[in-house]
Design an enzyme around this catalytic site. Sequence first.
Site, PDB file in Angstrom:
ATOM      1  N   ALA A   1      34.747  45.012  41.396  1.00 35.12           N
ATOM      2  CA  ALA A   1      34.794  45.539  40.030  1.00 35.12           C
ATOM      3  C   ALA A   1      34.246  44.464  39.100  1.00 35.12           C
ATOM      4  CB  ALA A   1      36.233  45.887  39.667  1.00 35.12           C
TER       5      ALA A   1
ATOM      6  N   GLY B   1      36.541  45.420  45.043  1.00 35.92           N
ATOM      7  CA  GLY B   1      36.275  46.855  44.902  1.00 35.92           C
ATOM      8  C   GLY B   1      35.090  47.319  45.730  1.00 35.92           C
TER       9      GLY B   1
ATOM     10  N   GLU C   1      36.510  47.972  48.982  1.00 38.54           N
ATOM     11  CA  GLU C   1      37.366  49.163  48.838  1.00 38.54           C
ATOM     12  C   GLU C   1      36.523  50.439  48.758  1.00 38.54           C
ATOM     13  OE1 GLU C   1      39.368  47.397  45.466  1.00 38.54           O
ATOM     14  OE2 GLU C   1      41.270  47.401  46.552  1.00 38.54           O
TER      15      GLU C   1
ATOM     16  N   GLU D   1      40.435  39.113  45.402  1.00 31.70           N
ATOM     17  CA  GLU D   1      41.152  39.279  44.131  1.00 31.70           C
ATOM     18  C   GLU D   1      42.162  38.165  43.895  1.00 31.70           C
ATOM     19  OE1 GLU D   1      40.509  41.671  46.338  1.00 31.70           O
ATOM     20  OE2 GLU D   1      39.935  43.543  45.323  1.00 31.70           O
TER      21      GLU D   1
HETATM   22  N1  DAK Z   1      31.851  41.007  38.294  1.00 32.38           N
HETATM   23  C1  DAK Z   1      30.938  40.670  37.350  1.00 32.38           C
HETATM   24  N2  DAK Z   1      29.829  39.947  37.599  1.00 32.38           N
HETATM   25  C2  DAK Z   1      29.626  39.540  38.860  1.00 32.38           C
HETATM   26  C3  DAK Z   1      30.531  39.853  39.903  1.00 32.38           C
HETATM   27  C4  DAK Z   1      31.685  40.633  39.572  1.00 32.38           C
HETATM   28  N3  DAK Z   1      32.582  41.042  40.498  1.00 32.38           N
HETATM   29  N4  DAK Z   1      30.067  39.307  41.033  1.00 32.38           N
HETATM   30  C5  DAK Z   1      28.921  38.686  40.722  1.00 32.38           C
HETATM   31  N5  DAK Z   1      28.658  38.831  39.406  1.00 32.38           N
HETATM   32  C6  DAK Z   1      27.508  38.321  38.658  1.00 32.38           C
HETATM   33  C7  DAK Z   1      27.669  36.816  38.373  1.00 32.38           C
HETATM   34  O1  DAK Z   1      28.473  36.613  37.237  1.00 32.38           O
HETATM   35  C8  DAK Z   1      26.231  36.429  38.151  1.00 32.38           C
HETATM   36  O2  DAK Z   1      25.854  36.834  36.839  1.00 32.38           O
HETATM   37  P1  DAK Z   1      25.051  35.823  35.849  1.00 32.38           P
HETATM   38  O3  DAK Z   1      25.850  34.586  35.801  1.00 32.38           O
HETATM   39  O4  DAK Z   1      23.723  35.651  36.545  1.00 32.38           O
HETATM   40  O5  DAK Z   1      24.966  36.591  34.573  1.00 32.38           O
HETATM   41  C9  DAK Z   1      25.469  37.312  39.135  1.00 32.38           C
HETATM   42  O6  DAK Z   1      26.334  38.398  39.429  1.00 32.38           O
HETATM   43  C10 DAK Z   1      25.128  36.592  40.436  1.00 32.38           C
HETATM   44  O7  DAK Z   1      26.343  36.067  40.950  1.00 32.38           O
HETATM   45  P2  DAK Z   1      26.517  34.546  41.416  1.00 32.38           P
HETATM   46  O8  DAK Z   1      25.621  33.641  40.607  1.00 32.38           O
HETATM   47  O9  DAK Z   1      27.963  34.252  41.420  1.00 32.38           O
HETATM   48  O10 DAK Z   1      25.915  34.623  42.896  1.00 32.38           O
HETATM   49  P3  DAK Z   1      26.279  33.697  44.133  1.00 32.38           P
HETATM   50  O11 DAK Z   1      25.290  34.045  45.184  1.00 32.38           O
HETATM   51  O12 DAK Z   1      26.392  32.250  43.714  1.00 32.38           O
HETATM   52  O13 DAK Z   1      27.740  34.149  44.602  1.00 32.38           O
HETATM   53  C11 DAK Z   1      29.445  35.802  45.133  1.00 32.38           C
HETATM   54  C12 DAK Z   1      27.933  35.421  45.136  1.00 32.38           C
HETATM   55  C13 DAK Z   1      29.561  37.251  45.570  1.00 32.38           C
HETATM   56  C14 DAK Z   1      30.141  34.908  46.195  1.00 32.38           C
HETATM   57  C15 DAK Z   1      30.051  35.545  43.747  1.00 32.38           C
HETATM   58  O14 DAK Z   1      29.228  36.219  42.794  1.00 32.38           O
HETATM   59  C16 DAK Z   1      31.452  36.049  43.598  1.00 32.38           C
HETATM   60  O15 DAK Z   1      32.395  35.405  44.075  1.00 32.38           O
HETATM   61  N6  DAK Z   1      31.622  37.183  42.899  1.00 32.38           N
HETATM   62  C17 DAK Z   1      32.930  37.703  42.563  1.00 32.38           C
HETATM   63  C18 DAK Z   1      33.576  38.363  43.746  1.00 32.38           C
HETATM   64  C19 DAK Z   1      34.975  38.895  43.403  1.00 32.38           C
HETATM   65  O16 DAK Z   1      35.867  38.097  43.058  1.00 32.38           O
HETATM   66  N7  DAK Z   1      35.162  40.207  43.497  1.00 32.38           N
HETATM   67  C20 DAK Z   1      36.448  40.838  43.272  1.00 32.38           C
HETATM   68  C21 DAK Z   1      36.519  41.287  41.842  1.00 32.38           C
HETATM   69  S1  DAK Z   1      38.073  42.105  41.468  1.00 32.38           S
HETATM   70  C22 DAK Z   1      40.800  49.326  40.620  1.00 32.38           C
HETATM   71  C23 DAK Z   1      39.575  49.492  41.212  1.00 32.38           C
HETATM   72  C24 DAK Z   1      38.893  48.386  41.670  1.00 32.38           C
HETATM   73  C25 DAK Z   1      39.400  47.125  41.492  1.00 32.38           C
HETATM   74  C26 DAK Z   1      40.631  46.963  40.907  1.00 32.38           C
HETATM   75  C27 DAK Z   1      41.335  48.051  40.428  1.00 32.38           C
HETATM   76  N8  DAK Z   1      41.565  50.448  40.131  1.00 32.38           N
HETATM   77  C28 DAK Z   1      41.071  51.813  40.511  1.00 32.38           C
HETATM   78  C29 DAK Z   1      42.736  50.320  39.351  1.00 32.38           C
HETATM   79  C30 DAK Z   1      38.630  46.001  41.979  1.00 32.38           C
HETATM   80  C31 DAK Z   1      38.812  44.724  41.617  1.00 32.38           C
HETATM   81  C32 DAK Z   1      37.830  43.712  42.045  1.00 32.38           C
HETATM   82  O17 DAK Z   1      36.892  43.983  42.727  1.00 32.38           O
END
Ligand code: DAK
Length: 270
Positions: free
Chosen positions: A77, A121, A124, A144
């Site tokens: 997400a 997400g 998921e 998360e």
């Molecule tokens: N959200 C927003 N932007 C994201 C992102 C994310 N999840 N993942 C990557 N990006 C963006 C980065 O901010 C970056 O943007 P700029 O800085 O260029 O503007 C761009 O994508 C490239 O990312 P990185 O520079 O970080 O790329 P790397 O290759 O260095 O790293 C990575 C790749 C996948 C390891 C890293 O980007 C990362 O750790 N991303 C976050 C992963 C994460 O923590 N995901 C979980 C998020 S929480 C629900 C439904 C769904 C959910 C909850 C509730 N309900 C129905 C109630 C879900 C929650 C989640 O998913």
Amino acid sequence: MTTKQQDPIKVAENTEYILAERRDSVVLLTLNRSKALNALCDSLTQELTEVLDATERDDSVAAVVITGSAKAFAAGADIKEMQPKTFVDVYLEDFITSSWERPSTVRKPIIAAVSGYALGGGAELAMMCDLIIAAESAKFGQPEITIGILPGAGGTQRLARAVGKSKAMDMVLTGRMIDAAEAERMGLVARVVADEELVSEAVAVATKIANFSKPAVLLAKESVNRAFETTLSEGLRFERRMFHAAFATEGQNEGMDAFINKREARYSDR
Ligand code: DAK
């Protein structure tokens, strides 16, 4: 009352984050926000819901494949959208619930074709599909916990059912990413294929399913999903009724007759 059909490709012509392409009776949906690694912002999930609605309404669509980019199926997400929100915000608006539930309620077969990151997400979303086909580059994770929250769209529930408690706890409590080979060993993914074959393989699997008798496919999908909702004895009873119901379809007679007469079955989807 008949529902007005809407071509999913036409619906997707007005979408920014979802590309739709038809491969005969299969619709291939590509998440199209690669700059943000297909982070699932609200607009993207709403568009996905609209396109899935259209695939459900269109009788000429028999199966759906969802894929992302080479680097990311979806990195979760959108953290930038979520960061400023408070408990009261997310609770009162029932944060992103409505736009996230559609993939899990689609009746037609739906396959996730995952390459690169499928995180939070994104993992998921893949698990909401009926089966996951992974490229060798795929990486699954529920990170998360590393950003102060926990999975919110099935990551504690579907994952635990798919891979068991210990592996689910490992992923959910440590945020550790697993590669495609480990995901296959755990039973999270159905098949692992070379990256360059991912989409063609997923479409081939969808096409194979699409060519079977449609009522039998839907009955079978419903029966497997029942296993996650009920006890074994109730599940077996449900399966038995669905099995009996298959004998009310033309496909049962056609499929068996084709086998006996050593010819290809031609299903009418009735
Ligand atoms: N959200 C927003 N932007 C994201 C992102 C994310 N999840 N993942 C990557 N990006 C963006 C980065 O901010 C970056 O943007 P700029 O800085 O260029 O503007 C761009 O994508 C490239 O990312 P990185 O520079 O970080 O790329 P790397 O290759 O260095 O790293 C990575 C790749 C996948 C390891 C890293 O980007 C990362 O750790 N991303 C976050 C992963 C994460 O923590 N995901 C979980 C998020 S929480 C629900 C439904 C769904 C959910 C909850 C509730 N309900 C129905 C109630 C879900 C929650 C989640 O998913």
